[in-house]
Design an enzyme around this catalytic site. Structure first.
Site, PDB file in Angstrom:
ATOM      1  N   HIS A 223       3.799   6.649   5.859  1.00 15.34           N
ATOM      2  CA  HIS A 223       2.652   7.205   6.300  1.00 15.34           C
ATOM      3  C   HIS A 223       1.639   6.537   7.396  1.00 15.34           C
ATOM      4  CE1 HIS A 223       0.324   5.143   2.846  1.00 15.34           C
ATOM      5  NE2 HIS A 223      -0.603   5.529   3.694  1.00 15.34           N
TER       6      HIS A 223
ATOM      7  N   HIS B 196       0.819  -1.315  -0.024  1.00 12.31           N
ATOM      8  CA  HIS B 196       0.051   0.057   0.102  1.00 12.31           C
ATOM      9  C   HIS B 196       0.991   1.173  -0.018  1.00 12.31           C
ATOM     10  CE1 HIS B 196      -2.784   3.065   1.048  1.00 12.31           C
ATOM     11  NE2 HIS B 196      -2.336   3.083   2.147  1.00 12.31           N
TER      12      HIS B 196
ATOM     13  N   GLU C  45       0.529   5.268  13.109  1.00 12.07           N
ATOM     14  CA  GLU C  45      -0.879   4.812  13.419  1.00 12.07           C
ATOM     15  C   GLU C  45      -0.616   3.373  13.511  1.00 12.07           C
ATOM     16  OE1 GLU C  45      -4.715   5.018  10.716  1.00 12.07           O
ATOM     17  OE2 GLU C  45      -3.201   6.702  10.499  1.00 12.07           O
ATOM     18  N   ASP C  46       0.055   2.468  12.798  1.00  4.81           N
ATOM     19  CA  ASP C  46      -0.295   0.935  13.096  1.00  4.81           C
ATOM     20  C   ASP C  46       0.837   0.198  13.322  1.00  4.81           C
ATOM     21  OD1 ASP C  46      -2.632   1.448  11.723  1.00  4.81           O
ATOM     22  OD2 ASP C  46      -2.048   1.099   9.673  1.00  4.81           O
TER      23      ASP C  46
ATOM     24  N   ASP D  28      -2.985   8.547  -0.572  1.00 10.76           N
ATOM     25  CA  ASP D  28      -3.530   7.424   0.119  1.00 10.76           C
ATOM     26  C   ASP D  28      -4.874   7.160   0.078  1.00 10.76           C
ATOM     27  OD1 ASP D  28      -3.484   5.807   2.570  1.00 10.76           O
ATOM     28  OD2 ASP D  28      -4.227   7.464   3.637  1.00 10.76           O
TER      29      ASP D  28
ATOM     30  N   ASP E  64     -28.142  14.951 -24.274  1.00  7.63           N
ATOM     31  CA  ASP E  64     -28.368  15.439 -25.399  1.00  7.63           C
ATOM     32  C   ASP E  64     -27.305  16.965 -25.746  1.00  7.63           C
ATOM     33  OD1 ASP E  64     -30.122  14.024 -26.472  1.00  7.63           O
ATOM     34  OD2 ASP E  64     -31.929  15.568 -25.913  1.00  7.63           O
TER      35      ASP E  64
END
Length: 705
Positions: free
Chosen positions: A72, A48, A76-77, A139, A259
């Site tokens: 990134h 990712h 966080e993870d 992201d 149209d």
């Protein structure tokens, strides 16, 4: 490894070797940090960040942005902290990563609050470094491309957030390619069936239109060749989501939208754009009202182009956009063009859109400081993200961009918050106009201000820009806060006097007793609660009253509250009986509203009389000023022009008519009810006496309830 190699190859076209090595190092670091983690689809997690870096490489972003893309999700993870990243890769990269990271360590009550807080954090980071939003968009784009593996409700939630916030941000920054992909993928995830049916209809329609599109294109190309203009003519495709939006918002059928035939003509210079415009206007008749010159007045996101609508063969409408090659690339890449075309000697090509993006983010920061909480902030941002604009001029000829439907009040706040607060009237094209009138492009707006003026809560019903909305709310909130403290101080002071205590003489010990007993943090907060009517002044005063003092209490022997104008937010006048200066009055404390003033004889207050804590003695100050409303009932003989005669007489006597209702009684007599603005009881009596002299007036009374 092949993918990292191909990325390296891609980067070698515009980055230095040592910069590419730093990007590789960030990749290996991320690979290590995410070891063992997999995406929902089953592949290693590090694929990712690599894809996100790939998207940014397509925009020619600098090496720090690419490193941040690789890293990134690390904060966080994984267990790695921002400090560790700073040590490894330097402050700018760590700041970028932190700006993109969500707030995971906080508990949020609702999903909406979580989303709002995260966005608020990102907005602050964007103000420091605009690259944060580009990493975030890349992201989000890759997340949208890989939504397939998620549960349906999560898919819908992410798609909704994308359509409401990220696609409009991409539009705001002029990044059209990214916006279109985010919108189409978001639409397919949010409404799979609608998207599928539109897709099928679109395929069929394209097949049927092919011949006519080619005919129109050939006619335009031939005409431009004859004029010796070098150009590229492209048939423009409509996108699924924009078709869906038009069908919904403009209530048009699929056929009506399809149209319209759309073409883009790309030429070499601005001068040629206008020559092409002349040529196509000669070829087909233009629709006069549909011409827009975004080259002279670019859109808020820096977009430039000439737009015109022509009536072609068989009466079909043809939309044409004319622009230069640079404008076209700018329209597709927007702020990213700042990096796309950046070279040592030429740093100024896209500075326009960069400056605009900065200006927008500065506006976000201002709203952020004024918003009460993150949900209010995100609501204001959403209002501001919707792209349609009107362009109006200040008296000095400066252009101001506002959202469609904006009013003079929005304009006033766009010029300056203080101009908005002090605004009392406006002129549109030198003619006086109401503050609620929607503005149209090209108008000249002049705001008339007054030093003592302040925002009217009713403005919230018609303003459209986030800036105006947050400015008005912020002012009213502050004013309400100060007024409720002031009213609370007066009420509490009077309640304490009943027990022989002076508010200003309270000792620290007494204040502490009060705060502990009422469980409030400060005396100011306690006074605000009393002013808002959430606490009863006498009940709070009783906390301090000793047996000795309370025995000498003799009811409300001290001066009642004085009312000196109509302007307060925390003192309001009951509509049931409409008290005016000179009437005997009584105050009723209402939770959240503060003090509501009634006439002494009002029926609605009668049951509250048994509850003395809820009642407050009030009186008119001798210097009371302002305009107060009173209702009168006039019984008249029905004759032509009677209302005009009454109105003229009232105006002569400096009365102000707020409302008129006519109740027909029979063929001869009618009852007319007026709601009048008067200064006091004497003024009202004077008006009633003078109206009584009109021959058609039978009887005149003041309404009681």
């Amino acid at each position: 490894m092949q993918t990292l190699e191909s990325l390296g190859h891609r980067l070698s076209s515009y980055l230095e070797p040592h910069q590419i090595n730093r990007v590789r190092r960030a990749y290996y670091y991320a690979e290590q940090a995410h070891k063992g983690q997999r995406r929902r689809s089953g592949e290693p997690y590090v694929t990712h960040p690599l894809e996100v870096a790939n998207i940014l490489a397509g925009m020619h972003m600098d090496h720090q942005s690419l490193m941040a893309a690789m890293l990134h999700d690390v904060i966080e993870d994984t267990t790695i902290s921002k400090e560790a990243l700073t040590e490894q890769f330097g402050e700018p990269v760590a700041e970028l990563v932190d700006g993109v990271s969500k707030l995971t360590q906080f508990e949020f009550e609702t999903q909406a609050q979580k989303q709002a807080e995260n966005f608020q954090k990102m907005a602050l980071a964007m103000a420091k470094d605009i690259r944060v939003i580009l990493v975030k968009l890349a992201d989000r784009l890759h997340n949208m491309r890989t939504l397939g593996a998620l549960k349906p409700e999560k898919k819908r939630r992410i798609a909704k957030e994308t359509l409401e916030i990220y696609a409009p941000i991409a539009q705001r920054l002029g990044m059209n390619n990214i916006r279109l992909e985010l919108e189409n993928r978001g639409f397919a995830a949010m409404y799979p069936l609608r998207s599928e049916r539109l897709q099928t209809a679109l395929k069929t329609a394209r097949g049927n239109r092919k011949e006519l599109v080619e005919k129109i294109q050939n006619a335009i190309e031939l005409r431009l060749e004859r004029e010796h203009i070098n150009s590229l003519v492209i048939g423009r495709e409509k996108h699924l989501y924009s078709i869906y939006q038009k069908m919904r918002n403009k209530k048009k059928s699929f056929k009506e939208i399809m149209d319209v035939y759309a073409f883009r003509i790309i030429v070499d210079s601005v001068d040629t754009c206008y020559r092409v415009l002349g040529a196509v206007h000669n070829l087909y008749k233009p629709v006069i009202t549909e011409f827009k010159d975004y080259i002279a007045i670019p859109k808020a996101n820096g977009y430039q182009s000439l737009h015109t609508v022509l009536v072609g063969m068989h009466g079909v409408p043809i939309e044409v956009q004319i622009r230069t090659k640079e404008m076209d690339e700018m329209a597709n890449s927007g702020i990213a063009a700042h990096w796309l075309y950046k070279s040592d000697n030429d740093d100024d090509i896209p500075s326009g859109s960069h400056a605009r993006a900065r200006q927008w983010i500065q506006g976000l920061l201002e709203m952020q400081q004024r918003a009460g909480d993150s949900l209010e902030f995100i609501e204001n941002v959403k209002i501001d993200l919707f792209p349609d604009e009107v362009y109006v001029f200040t008296p000095k000829g400066k252009i101001v961009e506002l959202p469609t439907g904006a009013t003079p009040v929005d304009f006033a706040y766009a010029v300056h918050t203080d101009v908005g607060h002090r605004c009392v009237a406006c002129r549109i094209n030198d003619r006086l106009a109401p503050l609620s009138q929607p503005l149209q492009s090209g108008q000249k707006i002049q705001i008339i201000t007054s030093p003592g003026a302040q925002p009217n809560p009713n403005w919230l019903n018609f303003v459209t820009s986030g800036r105006a909305r947050s400015g008005i709310r912020h002012f009213l909130k502050n004013q309400r806060h100060h007024e409720s403290i002031e009213l609370g101080r007066r009420m509490f002071s009077r309640a304490l006097l009943d027990d022989g205590i002076e508010l200003n003489d309270l000792t620290d010990e007494q204040t502490q007793i009060l705060l502990t007993a009422t469980n409030t943090p400060t005396l100011e907060a306690l006074l605000e609660d009393i002013g808002l009517g959430n606490r009863i002044a006498h009940a709070v005063a009783k906390i301090l009253a000793t047996d000795k003092t309370s025995s000498t209490s003799s009811g409300n022997i001290y001066s009642p509250l004085m009312i000196d104008s109509t302007d307060g937010l925390m003192i309001s006048f009951a509509r049931c009986c409409r008290p005016i200066p000179g009437d005997p009055i009584i105050g009723h404390i209402s939770a959240g509203k503060g003090l509501v003033v009634h006439r002494d004889t009002c029926r609605n207050i009668s049951e509250l009389r048994n509850n003395p804590e809820k009642i407050s003695a009030v009186n008119w100050a001798p210097t009371v000023t302002g305009e107060f409303l009173a209702d009168i009932r006039v019984e008249v003989q029905s004759e032509r022009g009677i209302i005009a005669s009454l109105a003229t007489r009232i105006a002569e006597l400096k009365g102000n008519i707020e409302q008129v209702n006519v109740d027909e009684r029979d063929a001869h007599n009618s009852v007319i009810r007026f709601c009048l603005g008067v200064h006091n009881r004497v003024h009202l009596a004077h008006i009633m006496r003078r109206l009584k002299l009109i021959s058609a007036v039978i009887k005149i009374t003041r309404s009681k309830n």
